[in-house]
Design a protein around this motif. Sequence first.
Motif: not given
Length: 579
Positions: A333-355, A413-419
């Motif tokens: 996804l383009p950066l802005a959409e990716r950042v929006a998706a990454l800001r969802e708490p549920e996605r963060k929870r899943r990613i950290l678990e997978e990590h 990594l989400l600071h500065g709108d993902g930059e």
Amino acid sequence: MADLIIRNGTVVDGTGAPPVAGDVEVTDGVITAVGAVDGTATREIDAEGLLVTPGFVDIHTHFDGQVTWDPVVAPSSLHGVTTIAMGNCGVGFAPAAPDRHAWLISLLEGVEDIPGTALTEGLTWNWESFPEYLDALAAMPHTVDMGAHVPHAALRTYVMGERGADHTEAPSEGEMAQMAQLVREAMAAGAIGFATSRTEIHRTSTGENIGTLTAGDAELLAIAEALRESGTGVVQLISDLYQTPDDAFAQQELDLLERFVRASGRPLSFTMQQAYHSPDRWRFQMDWVDRMVSAGLDVKAQVATRPIGVLLGLQATANPFLFCSSYAEIAPLPLAERVAALREPERKRRILEEHTQVASGLEPGIFRQIMCGFDVIFRLTDPVDYELHTDRSVAAQARSAGVEPISMVYDLLLHGDGEQLLYLPLFNFAHGDFEDLHDMITAPNVLFGLSDAGAHCGAICDASMTTSSLTVWSRDRRDGGRVPIEAIVHGNTQRNARHVGWLDRGVVAPGHVADLNVIDLDALACHPPTIVHDLPAGGRRLMQTASGYRFTVKSGEVTFEDGEHTGALPGGLLRGTNS
Ligand SMILES: [Zn+2]
């Protein structure tokens, strides 16, 4: 009347001599007087309170493609560099058979992380032979002077075709003779030497080993003989010396280098780095270098003045979440959409678990480091604090904030709108501080190098090492000993220039090329690297600016003033050396 007089500066002349107060006079691109200068000039610069140094000489860049379309040669030129060497590590774009263009692009894309689409669009290929490549460079003015090594990987496939890209294939007698002949022709046309790669790390974009990886004695000695006959130039190479804790392999490689130096009679430098898994291996190599020098051979280790660092980020080549499926599904996804998706708490929870799951199965090594080397991952402040210590790592900051390091990295990594980018030292940081690095850069038989400027466009931005070497080692270091500014300037100027055989530069003295920096040392700073999309075809690269370079002068013309290009392009191709 002179063209330029820089008055009242503190001259650090590049020879290693301590700073002295004085003026510098320039006429027709050459330094004509240093000291108390009478008379007047067309332009005068007041350097009261400022340093005056030679322009910096970066002997380890990979601008081979970029210089064919870009006259500015940033970021190096923004960091006081006025002369560059290319063709390092045996990769480059000449000689180039017409049917090998795509392969050469994949080589540079794989080995040096330069976007293939940018190279495809940017390279004009109005050359086939190495001398023709030099002619193409000579036809275009630049901000800096440049010289190029003959790159072994290109040479080998030019002569051997498909087989040349396969390191298990040996050249025939006829092919070796042809390689030697092409090296002689390249040296006669103005190559600055010969470069090769013997590391497993260097691979094409499709993952194949580099063809020069295990090139044997017969092939290398044929090339060495050609260098001996031409009587000029240097040898540069990288080998897996630091990769393996196996002394027998390292000794075998070092023996080969010794045979090459003896056969060619030319100065040689090779990449020296401290790996995490074999922190003392470089000392073993350094002992060998010292022995060679004692035996009268001109051998030097190229060292980086700071840890070679991978930059992690959502727009960079690497980040700690690449192998997590909940990240992978949004990665395109383009950066802005990716950042929006990454800001969802549920996605963060899943990613950290997978990590946690993915990381637990990883062997020690670079991938594991990128995913969870939190004690060696650093925030980039502005200006960047390049003096690293594990006490200032993300892990240490997370501990004092009472959060999990991985959670902190995620949010950072989400600071500065993902930059936001984070910095992961890959080499020269095995003990979590700069003590070993201090020993390495102050050793007698080293050269400052390894910036890899122009390469690793989405991962590394070390073109600014000239700047950070001054700020960290001469001005700011707080965790240990500093290095006198004259030693740091010498390493960035005369010592490198002299090694290559460019005896006309790197020193502020009458008769030398008027390549100069006027530096406000108190203000000198590297700003954090950023991702820009200004390569051909919108290709991505890391860019980094500096403050404190009041003026950079190339051949007597001001090329940069307070970080802005003046439009002047006094630089050009350096044919061979003047030793
Ligand atoms: Zn390199």
